[in-house]
Write a protein that holds these residues in place. Sequence first.
Motif, short mmCIF file in Angstrom:
data_model
loop_
_atom_site.label_atom_id
_atom_site.label_comp_id
_atom_site.label_asym_id
_atom_site.label_seq_id
_atom_site.Cartn_x
_atom_site.Cartn_y
_atom_site.Cartn_z
N GLN A 1 4.98 -0.44 -24.32
CA GLN A 1 4.58 1.03 -24.35
C GLN A 1 2.93 1.37 -24.48
N ASP A 2 2.51 0.53 -24.77
CA ASP A 2 0.66 0.50 -24.86
C ASP A 2 0.43 0.85 -23.12
N ALA A 3 1.23 -0.04 -21.92
CA ALA A 3 0.85 0.48 -20.68
C ALA A 3 1.32 1.10 -20.29
N GLY A 4 2.07 2.27 -20.78
CA GLY A 4 2.32 3.46 -19.88
C GLY A 4 3.83 2.99 -19.49
N PHE A 5 4.45 2.25 -20.17
CA PHE A 5 5.73 2.50 -20.35
C PHE A 5 6.59 2.65 -20.87
N GLU A 6 7.75 3.56 -20.44
CA GLU A 6 9.20 4.20 -21.12
C GLU A 6 9.87 3.09 -22.00
N TRP B 1 9.68 2.92 -16.37
CA TRP B 1 11.05 2.87 -17.63
C TRP B 1 11.17 1.65 -17.47
N VAL B 2 11.33 0.84 -18.31
CA VAL B 2 12.09 -0.11 -18.82
C VAL B 2 13.24 0.04 -19.76
N ILE B 3 14.79 -0.31 -19.08
CA ILE B 3 15.65 0.09 -19.89
C ILE B 3 16.57 -1.29 -19.81
N PRO B 4 16.22 -1.67 -21.41
CA PRO B 4 16.34 -3.30 -22.30
C PRO B 4 18.24 -3.21 -22.00
N GLY B 5 18.91 -4.63 -21.06
CA GLY B 5 20.71 -4.67 -20.58
C GLY B 5 21.34 -4.49 -21.51
N SER B 6 20.50 -5.06 -23.45
CA SER B 6 22.15 -4.52 -24.21
C SER B 6 21.14 -4.41 -25.30
N GLY C 1 0.75 -1.45 0.00
CA GLY C 1 0.04 -0.21 0.11
C GLY C 1 0.47 1.22 0.31
N GLN C 2 1.73 1.24 -0.08
CA GLN C 2 3.03 2.16 0.02
C GLN C 2 3.08 2.87 -0.95
N LYS C 3 2.50 4.44 -1.24
CA LYS C 3 3.14 4.79 -2.69
C LYS C 3 4.03 5.00 -3.54
N ILE C 4 3.50 4.71 -4.90
CA ILE C 4 5.15 4.30 -5.31
C ILE C 4 5.72 5.62 -6.39
N ASP C 5 6.35 6.39 -7.02
CA ASP C 5 6.32 7.61 -7.62
C ASP C 5 7.15 7.10 -9.14
N TYR C 6 7.76 5.92 -9.24
CA TYR C 6 9.01 5.78 -9.72
C TYR C 6 8.96 3.86 -10.12
N SER D 1 21.78 3.46 -16.77
CA SER D 1 20.84 4.20 -16.25
C SER D 1 20.64 4.73 -14.73
N ALA D 2 19.31 4.46 -13.77
CA ALA D 2 18.55 4.08 -13.15
C ALA D 2 19.47 3.50 -11.58
#
Lengths: 195, 473
Positions: free
Chosen positions: B396-401, B374-379, B336-341, B408-409
Amino acid sequence: MEQFTSFSSQVVPLPNENVDTDQIIPARFLKATTREGFGKNLFRDWRYKSNGEPNTEFVLNQSTYSGKVLVAGKNFGCGSSREHAAWSIYDFGFRVVVSSFFADIFRNNALNNGLLPVQISEDFLQTIFEKVEEDPTLKVHVSLEEEQISIPSLQLSEKFPVNPFNKNCLLKGYDNIDFLVSLQKEINAFEVNRI
Amino acid sequence: MGKTLFEKVWETHVVKHIPDGPDVLYIDRHLIHEVTSPQAFNGLRKRGLPVFRPEQTLATADHNVPTKDQHLPIKEALSRLQVDALTKNCEEFGINLYGLNHPFQGIVHVIGPELGITQPGMTMVCGDSHTSTHGAFGSIAFGIGTSEVEQVFASQCILQHRPKTMKIEVNGELKPGVYAKDIILYIISKISTSGGTGYFVEYGGSAIQQLSMEGRMTICNMSIEMGARGGIIAPDETTFAYVEGRKFAPKGEEWERKLAYWKTLPSDPDAQFDKELFFHAEDIEPMITYGTNPGMGIKVNDSVPTEDSFEDEGDKRSLSKALSYMGLTPGKPIKGQKIDYVFIGSCTNSRIEDLRLVAEHVKGKKVAPTVAAWVIPGSQQVLKQAQKEGLDKVLQDAGFEFREPGCSACLGMNEDKIPSGKYCISTSNRNFEGRQGPGARTFLASPLSAATAAIVGEVADVREYFPNLNPIQ
Ligand code: SF4
């Protein structure tokens, strides 16, 4: 590498446990291509507030504490392999880090840079923290030859472990790379039989 | 007496033993990247030395690189300098570089295995602590500092004290919703971030053996988070099937010869370990961290610990420091803890299997409007494969970048940083203060836990959100 000589010094206490390499030097300061100058960002996010002003509550900003010996809580240097952590501590002016437990890679990195990791018992560590709190000018003496750290004014001391090879390298300021390069014949021979 | 897998590999690589000192250990493969190599190249230059075996070294640019518009020059000046320095150094010293825009570029611990560079029985090093990832193939792989990078450049050897050996077995059946990431977070929560210090860990037991190579890599990747020098898993049919046919894998007669050797590597039944730990797969549930080191993990249905949960004074202090950084209340449920990223990436969980799992479950759903995911592929190869399978579209359709490859992050060296005070659920391996950006607050979890949080907008139990999950095969 500089030779390590015995010395007496005041200490800088940092009782936090599990101090990780991201605290020692945050990743955003790893962009240099030389070894020097990392000291100014040592413990950056503890040392400075987000507006860039020094955080007066952090020990490195308190003039009461100074010296070449950093004393920290157990499991010091955990996290990444960045040697920048050892460089920044050395560049800041420390020559010894005392803790009751060190992470492996940090220990190697420190030894490769003439920074001596001194591992002591949790009891002795807590004693140092208490005594320094009572008297910030308290001095410790670190002798690598004798493998001993002491508080002369209180007649307290403890031995610390150091591998004979590493000890010799530190005392003489030996260079591991010269040594490895001198083994080229043996390495060539090894390669011939490699699976 | 029999030998452990670790001992077999180590002993065949000792060039020389220094009495009362370290071993001179021969290194089969050396991987380098832009952040921890420049000072080592400078060292060589000062000494007038070449790289001794350049063909056994491979370079890539990953830590610093942007994950958007990689075809354009890097905007941030210092990052650009470091990446340019790598290119120049590799040219000067004759090292193969898979730099930006190369079809093989990617996170160093993702590209080694996928190119077949990582093979059983090898010694591998890289100036990065998560080199332990490659141990999933039955190789001795560990992270080193820059002075050691210079040692390997100069001699293809490294001075190394032999670590002790530890066996960690996980036996039994994993429950649905439990992934490799949960297994390793569970183990670290039990033995702490220093429980493995001084040891090289061999993972085994039925729950480990049934993991895919991707899952095994996730496990070995986080060995360093328990302080261990590295992790290793016995090579078996799963390993051989993964390696066979890859670009740098042995071929033909050489393959047969190597394969026969690899089959001799697993620990002998009477081999002795310095320490042994056993866990039950049934005890493991979806995990999440609440604090500022990877050992501060709990089951997703547990509450944030209170001071009473610990006996040790140091642990109590660490807890209160961690919770004040994280802005969490002791004793409150984490669910239930809110998430921003949401960050799905890093050398722990950015492989094609991770992306498939996420895409399969978010298909037709939407990321919560309050969340940036964000989804950052490994290679580059993972990216291409994901595109081929249409996973990029689904995400992307689901709203992920869906971005371009890099660290990355995970460590926020490029512009992908989590803002101060914001909560990020991350599939990476470290939740240290400031790791994902100054003031960033990180929860470590599995890719499916992260994806679920993206949709719900808060920490959630994957089993409640997806009641029909199957146990991993
Ligand atoms: S993804 Fe993160 S942990 Fe992995 S190599 Fe990059 S920075 Fe290191």
